[in-house]
Design a protein around this motif. Structure first.
Motif, PDB file in Angstrom:
ATOM      1  N   ALA A 369      27.934 -12.503  36.944  1.00 14.31           N
ATOM      2  CA  ALA A 369      28.416 -13.506  35.993  1.00 14.31           C
ATOM      3  C   ALA A 369      27.260 -14.278  35.356  1.00 14.31           C
ATOM      4  O   ALA A 369      27.280 -14.559  34.155  1.00 14.31           O
ATOM      5  N   VAL A 370      26.243 -14.608  36.145  1.00 14.98           N
ATOM      6  CA  VAL A 370      25.098 -15.346  35.615  1.00 14.98           C
ATOM      7  C   VAL A 370      24.365 -14.506  34.569  1.00 14.98           C
ATOM      8  O   VAL A 370      23.968 -15.005  33.508  1.00 14.98           O
ATOM      9  N   TYR A 371      24.194 -13.219  34.824  1.00 13.65           N
ATOM     10  CA  TYR A 371      23.513 -12.342  33.867  1.00 13.65           C
ATOM     11  C   TYR A 371      24.345 -12.148  32.602  1.00 13.65           C
ATOM     12  O   TYR A 371      23.796 -12.038  31.496  1.00 13.65           O
ATOM     13  N   VAL A 372      25.660 -12.112  32.745  1.00 13.32           N
ATOM     14  CA  VAL A 372      26.520 -12.007  31.563  1.00 13.32           C
ATOM     15  C   VAL A 372      26.412 -13.274  30.717  1.00 13.32           C
ATOM     16  O   VAL A 372      26.300 -13.217  29.486  1.00 13.32           O
ATOM     17  N   VAL A 373      26.439 -14.434  31.364  1.00 15.58           N
ATOM     18  CA  VAL A 373      26.288 -15.704  30.650  1.00 15.58           C
ATOM     19  C   VAL A 373      24.956 -15.742  29.913  1.00 15.58           C
ATOM     20  O   VAL A 373      24.869 -16.164  28.759  1.00 15.58           O
ATOM     21  N   SER A 374      23.895 -15.269  30.583  1.00 20.71           N
ATOM     22  CA  SER A 374      22.569 -15.235  29.954  1.00 20.71           C
ATOM     23  C   SER A 374      22.580 -14.345  28.719  1.00 20.71           C
ATOM     24  O   SER A 374      22.047 -14.722  27.668  1.00 20.71           O
ATOM     25  N   GLY A 375      23.203 -13.164  28.829  1.00 18.67           N
ATOM     26  CA  GLY A 375      23.278 -12.259  27.679  1.00 18.67           C
ATOM     27  C   GLY A 375      24.046 -12.851  26.518  1.00 18.67           C
ATOM     28  O   GLY A 375      23.654 -12.705  25.351  1.00 18.67           O
ATOM     29  N   VAL A 376      25.130 -13.555  26.816  1.00 17.70           N
ATOM     30  CA  VAL A 376      25.925 -14.197  25.759  1.00 17.70           C
ATOM     31  C   VAL A 376      25.112 -15.278  25.059  1.00 17.70           C
ATOM     32  O   VAL A 376      25.155 -15.412  23.825  1.00 17.70           O
TER      33      VAL A 376
END
Length: 402
Positions: A369-376
């Motif tokens: 989830a943290v990596y997805v948030v970073s990508g967004v």
């Protein structure tokens, strides 16, 4: 170029300094993760200690570097860094690992006074025709140690432990200080009569950015991308441990693959930068980085993660080149230093905030989830650049010669 005593001496001192920094950083990272049983909150605090000084002291260090004698500033910065590592070692021997974070913070803070002084010596004593080569060499050193530093730092910690790692770090910092001490004596620095000069220059830079649409856009992009970078920076270790099921020492190979790709991408960018608009270069770099970041956080396959890190590293110079070109093209010469000195802390400040909360987000949500948030967030930063792309296209339509 190496016939110039300033280039030769500063490059040699930077080699020792970079080597000491990488040995220190990886020794602290591996020791704290081992001591705290891979606690993500404490591991994230290591990155805060390493990067926060850039935000807190970047502007201050640059200002004082212009007022103090550069050779003396660099010698004392490296000497005090060596002494701070020695003090940390004494504290650590008594069982206090928190001192590692404090010592790292102090040492990184002192670097913010040393680095601008090196730039000042280059500008003062290196001929114009050699200056670009000297700067390129400095950047090459950073890239080389991005590849070799993790390997060397991890090897020394695994083979010899935290005590030897810190002793070697202190010796390297001390060696850098002694090498710099061989430079010719500084000329007398003129005394500044404007006691409020720093504050006034900072205010003027902020007003200039506020009145310039391109710089405002870049500042917002820095805001989003800095936060995104901070969220993932401390969590690379957990990609290795949780997603790949490898020992933490495997991190060095991931960093090395990413760093080697950055070198290759940088070489390519030098050849094509003049043919591609910086807005487009930056947009492409951010979009590729966003996609790679999200997939990296989810993958559990070693070969796929390495491929993604290579792709991300290869396109990372697009981001660097695009940002630097846009800053130069959209800033008047008289404001160049203040603009870069104001915008860079925006990036670093958000990066530090991201690093500070990344461990808590991982524990609350998940690593993926943290990596997805970073990508967004990176995608948002890319979307913010659309006005610059539209503005440039409009100018091209009105005047194709531009």
């Amino acid at each position: 170029m190496f016939s110039n005593v300033y280039v030769r001496t500063i490059v040699l001192s930077r080699v020792l300094l970079h080597l000491g920094i990488w040995i220190r950083n990886y020794a602290v990272l591996l020791f704290v993760s081992e001591w705290t049983n891979n606690n993500s909150v404490y591991v994230s605090l290591i990155s805060v200690a390493e990067f926060a000084p850039i935000f807190l002291f970047g502007l201050i260090g640059g200002t004082f570097a212009d007022r103090w004698r550069p050779k003396r500033t660099m010698v004392w910065s490296d000497l005090l860094s060596a002494m701070s590592v020695g003090a940390v070692l004494l504290t650590l021997m008594n069982g206090g690992w928190i001192a590692l974070l404090i010592g790292t913070f102090i040492s990184a803070s002192l670097s913010q006074f040393s680095q601008p002084s090196a730039m000042k010596l280059y500008k003062r004593h290196v001929p114009a025709e050699q200056l670009q080569g000297a700067m390129a060499m400095s950047q090459t050193l950073v890239a080389v140690f991005t590849v070799l530093g993790p390997v060397i730092g991890t090897f020394i910690f695994i083979q010899f432990g935290i005590t030897v790692s810190l002793i070697l770090t202190a010796v390297l910092f001390l060696g850098s200080s002694l090498i710099l001490a061989t430079l010719p004596r500084d000329a007398e620095e003129p005394k500044s009569e404007d006691a409020g000069g720093f504050i006034e220059e900072l205010k003027a830079g902020l007003r200039y950015i506020r009145s310039n649409q391109s710089l405002r856009t870049l500042c917002l992009t820095f805001f989003a991308v800095g936060l995104a970078s901070g969220l993932t920076q401390p969590l690379q270790l957990f990609l290795v441990i949780e997603n790949l099921g490898q020992d933490k020492q495997f991190l060095q190979w991931l960093v090395m693959a990413n760093g080697a790709a950055m070198l290759a991408g940088g070489a390519l960018i030098i050849g094509i930068a003049k043919k591609v608009r910086p807005q487009m270069l930056l947009m492409i770099g951010l979009l590729v980085s966003a996609v790679c970041t999200m997939v990296i956080g989810a993958t559990t396959t070693i070969w796929l993660m390495i491929v993604l890190l290579v792709i991300s590293g290869f396109f990372f110079p697009c981001i660097q080149s695009g940002i630097q070109t846009l800053l130069v093209r959209n800033t008047e010469g008289a404001f160049m230093g203040r603009v870069s000195g104001t915008i860079t802390p925006v990036f670093m400040g958000m990066m530090v905030i991201g690093m500070f909360i990344s461990g808590y987000l991982k524990e609350t949500l998940s690593l993926v989830a943290v990596y997805v948030v970073s990508g967004v967030l990176i995608m948002i930063g890319a979307a913010l650049l659309l006005p610059l792309l539209v503005e440039k296209r409009s100018k091209d339509v009105k005047d194709p010669a531009l």
